[in-house]
Design a protein around this motif. Sequence first.
Motif, PDB file in Angstrom:
ATOM      1  N   SER A 178       0.961 -10.217  -2.272  1.00  0.00           N
ATOM      2  CA  SER A 178      -0.240 -10.351  -3.082  1.00  0.00           C
ATOM      3  C   SER A 178      -1.201  -9.202  -2.796  1.00  0.00           C
ATOM      4  O   SER A 178      -1.511  -8.931  -1.629  1.00  0.00           O
ATOM      5  CB  SER A 178      -0.918 -11.691  -2.771  1.00  0.00           C
ATOM      6  N   LYS A 179      -1.677  -8.546  -3.851  1.00  0.00           N
ATOM      7  CA  LYS A 179      -2.638  -7.459  -3.674  1.00  0.00           C
ATOM      8  C   LYS A 179      -3.910  -7.976  -3.010  1.00  0.00           C
ATOM      9  O   LYS A 179      -4.530  -7.279  -2.198  1.00  0.00           O
ATOM     10  CB  LYS A 179      -2.960  -6.826  -5.022  1.00  0.00           C
ATOM     11  N   GLU A 180      -4.312  -9.188  -3.354  1.00  0.00           N
ATOM     12  CA  GLU A 180      -5.524  -9.769  -2.786  1.00  0.00           C
ATOM     13  C   GLU A 180      -5.389  -9.983  -1.281  1.00  0.00           C
ATOM     14  O   GLU A 180      -6.325  -9.714  -0.516  1.00  0.00           O
ATOM     15  CB  GLU A 180      -5.846 -11.101  -3.464  1.00  0.00           C
ATOM     16  N   ASP A 181      -4.216 -10.448  -0.835  1.00  0.00           N
ATOM     17  CA  ASP A 181      -3.995 -10.686   0.585  1.00  0.00           C
ATOM     18  C   ASP A 181      -4.080  -9.383   1.381  1.00  0.00           C
ATOM     19  O   ASP A 181      -4.629  -9.346   2.486  1.00  0.00           O
ATOM     20  CB  ASP A 181      -2.630 -11.348   0.816  1.00  0.00           C
ATOM     21  N   PHE A 182      -3.514  -8.325   0.831  1.00  0.00           N
ATOM     22  CA  PHE A 182      -3.553  -7.032   1.526  1.00  0.00           C
ATOM     23  C   PHE A 182      -4.972  -6.462   1.538  1.00  0.00           C
ATOM     24  O   PHE A 182      -5.404  -5.873   2.537  1.00  0.00           O
ATOM     25  CB  PHE A 182      -2.579  -6.050   0.869  1.00  0.00           C
ATOM     26  N   LEU A 183      -5.679  -6.662   0.436  1.00  0.00           N
ATOM     27  CA  LEU A 183      -7.033  -6.116   0.345  1.00  0.00           C
ATOM     28  C   LEU A 183      -7.954  -6.754   1.377  1.00  0.00           C
ATOM     29  O   LEU A 183      -8.874  -6.100   1.886  1.00  0.00           O
ATOM     30  CB  LEU A 183      -7.580  -6.320  -1.064  1.00  0.00           C
ATOM     31  N   ILE A 188      -4.857  -1.280   0.323  1.00  0.00           N
ATOM     32  CA  ILE A 188      -4.588  -1.312  -1.119  1.00  0.00           C
ATOM     33  C   ILE A 188      -3.077  -1.391  -1.322  1.00  0.00           C
ATOM     34  O   ILE A 188      -2.333  -0.554  -0.796  1.00  0.00           O
ATOM     35  CB  ILE A 188      -5.152  -0.060  -1.814  1.00  0.00           C
ATOM     36  N   LEU A 189      -2.632  -2.383  -2.051  1.00  0.00           N
ATOM     37  CA  LEU A 189      -1.199  -2.568  -2.306  1.00  0.00           C
ATOM     38  C   LEU A 189      -0.851  -2.109  -3.716  1.00  0.00           C
ATOM     39  O   LEU A 189      -1.489  -2.521  -4.685  1.00  0.00           O
ATOM     40  CB  LEU A 189      -0.828  -4.044  -2.129  1.00  0.00           C
ATOM     41  N   LYS A 190       0.165  -1.245  -3.797  1.00  0.00           N
ATOM     42  CA  LYS A 190       0.671  -0.807  -5.093  1.00  0.00           C
ATOM     43  C   LYS A 190       2.192  -0.918  -5.096  1.00  0.00           C
ATOM     44  O   LYS A 190       2.836  -0.875  -4.044  1.00  0.00           O
ATOM     45  CB  LYS A 190       0.261   0.641  -5.388  1.00  0.00           C
ATOM     46  N   PHE A 191       2.747  -1.042  -6.303  1.00  0.00           N
ATOM     47  CA  PHE A 191       4.200  -1.132  -6.449  1.00  0.00           C
ATOM     48  C   PHE A 191       4.690   0.054  -7.273  1.00  0.00           C
ATOM     49  O   PHE A 191       4.086   0.406  -8.292  1.00  0.00           O
ATOM     50  CB  PHE A 191       4.582  -2.440  -7.135  1.00  0.00           C
ATOM     51  N   ILE A 192       5.779   0.651  -6.828  1.00  0.00           N
ATOM     52  CA  ILE A 192       6.347   1.793  -7.536  1.00  0.00           C
ATOM     53  C   ILE A 192       7.554   1.331  -8.349  1.00  0.00           C
ATOM     54  O   ILE A 192       8.395   0.566  -7.863  1.00  0.00           O
ATOM     55  CB  ILE A 192       6.736   2.918  -6.548  1.00  0.00           C
ATOM     56  N   LYS A 193       7.616   1.778  -9.584  1.00  0.00           N
ATOM     57  CA  LYS A 193       8.692   1.377 -10.490  1.00  0.00           C
ATOM     58  C   LYS A 193       9.290   2.613 -11.154  1.00  0.00           C
ATOM     59  O   LYS A 193       8.571   3.425 -11.745  1.00  0.00           O
ATOM     60  CB  LYS A 193       8.137   0.438 -11.569  1.00  0.00           C
ATOM     61  N   THR A 194      10.591   2.764 -11.040  1.00  0.00           N
ATOM     62  CA  THR A 194      11.280   3.881 -11.699  1.00  0.00           C
ATOM     63  C   THR A 194      11.250   3.662 -13.206  1.00  0.00           C
ATOM     64  O   THR A 194      11.596   2.581 -13.692  1.00  0.00           O
ATOM     65  CB  THR A 194      12.736   3.979 -11.218  1.00  0.00           C
TER      66      THR A 194
END
Length: 235
Positions: A178-183, A188-194
Amino acid sequence: MKKVAIMQPYFLPYIGYFQLLNSVDEFIIYDNIQFSKRGWIHRNRILQNGKDVFLGLPIKKDSDYLDVKNRVLADSFEKDKTKLISKIRNNYLKAPQFNNIFPIVETIMNYESKNLFEFVFNSVITLAKYLNINTPITISSNIDINHDLKGEDKVKALVKAVEGTEYINAIGGKELYSKEDFLKEGIILKFIKTTPFVYEQFKNEFIPFLSIIDVLMFNDLNTVKLYLEKQYEFE
């Protein structure tokens, strides 16, 4: 701002692995994580007669609870290695970049250590060097944290330990984190997608996300660099 990624060691991984490696300031690779037979640590997929087939390293039988760094290749590896090299040679002999890439494959397969982590780690750094990816790679057990932590707690601890402010995770982690949990932890949490791209595979119907070896066999290095730098997005 410092971007950090954390991944398991994958054998001849797909291009998304190297896009992630190329997009961060520090890449942490797990050696103290439990080995899974169903994962990608010891295997990947290549092209064979227009279909995808597995290319796997033989692993010596041992406890399923051992970490990757404590597993070793099977005693039969010297014999099996010849078959694996031949499998790659036979399936890519007529690929346009075969003469450039096959010697790299041979170098990887002839690495002297039979420790599973060391062998797979070497495959990653050898390919990263060829791709001119200079991101520092840190082995997880060398980082001073409580290594009894699990899952998300261990990820956060590793990122904090290397003074990371952003954690970039593969898109598959979107259902886990969860981005909120990391924040809440200042990360800052981001996801990389090909993003989709297609190249010619012997006039066959295109099969995506094979081992990076497939990408390299069919594309010159400048094209692969464009895939590494342009063919992804963050979510």
